[in-house]
Design a protein around this motif. Structure first.
Motif: not given
Length: 164
Positions: A53-65
């Motif tokens: 879940i933590a990895d997903f959060d980082v990847l999709n935060t980068l993608r969203r930004v």
């Protein structure tokens, strides 16, 4: 109407101690149980991508930004409400998996910027689509009106309890 484990607990308390108002368990108990079922479902979906879940959060935060220059690890840590040390370990793991790339920050000689690799962007997008599909399946027993009501009530709780 069907009963669940929370109904049985509340009924047991009513029988054991009729003076005790255990009605709050009807909401909080269900929130906790649903959160547990939901987290297990999310874990199952993300495991197919080799992500936590933590990895997903980082990847999709980068993608969203979507910052083409990259994001500072400290900004990512703040958005995830974790320490920079915890973010560093997440970034190390994601970099080893070739899902992100760290490059020197041209504006700060001591800093780095984090960007998704093309593979990281692809994995993040696929995982997000599958997770949204799993969300829909999880919420399938609820009508649109029920979803709206629950979302509104939970928003009130979060606004009241969230820091800042």
């Amino acid at each position: 109407m069907e009963t669940d484990s929370v109904d049985r607990i509340v009924q047991a308390w009513r029988e054991r101690d009729p003076q005790l108002d255990s009605s709050s368990l009807e909401v909080t108990g269900r929130l906790l149980l649903c959160a547990g079922y939901y987290e297990r479902m999310v874990g199952t979906v993300l495991k197919r991508f080799g992500l936590s879940i933590a990895d997903f959060d980082v990847l999709n935060t980068l993608r969203r930004v979507g910052d083409q220059q990259g994001s500072k690890p400290s900004d990512l840590a703040r958005s995830s409400l974790i320490t920079t040390g915890a973010m560093t370990s997440r970034l190390d793991r994601l970099e080893r998996a070739e899902l992100i790339r760290r490059t020197p920050d041209p504006a700060d000689r001591r800093g780095v910027l984090v960007r998704l690799t093309s593979r990281g962007s692809e994995v993040a997008g696929q995982a997000l689509r599958e997770l949204i599909g799993a969300n829909e399946a999880f919420l399938e027993p609820l009508s649109g009106q029920q979803r709206d009501s629950i979302a509104s009530a939970l928003r009130q709780l979060l606004v009241h309890h969230e820091p800042g």
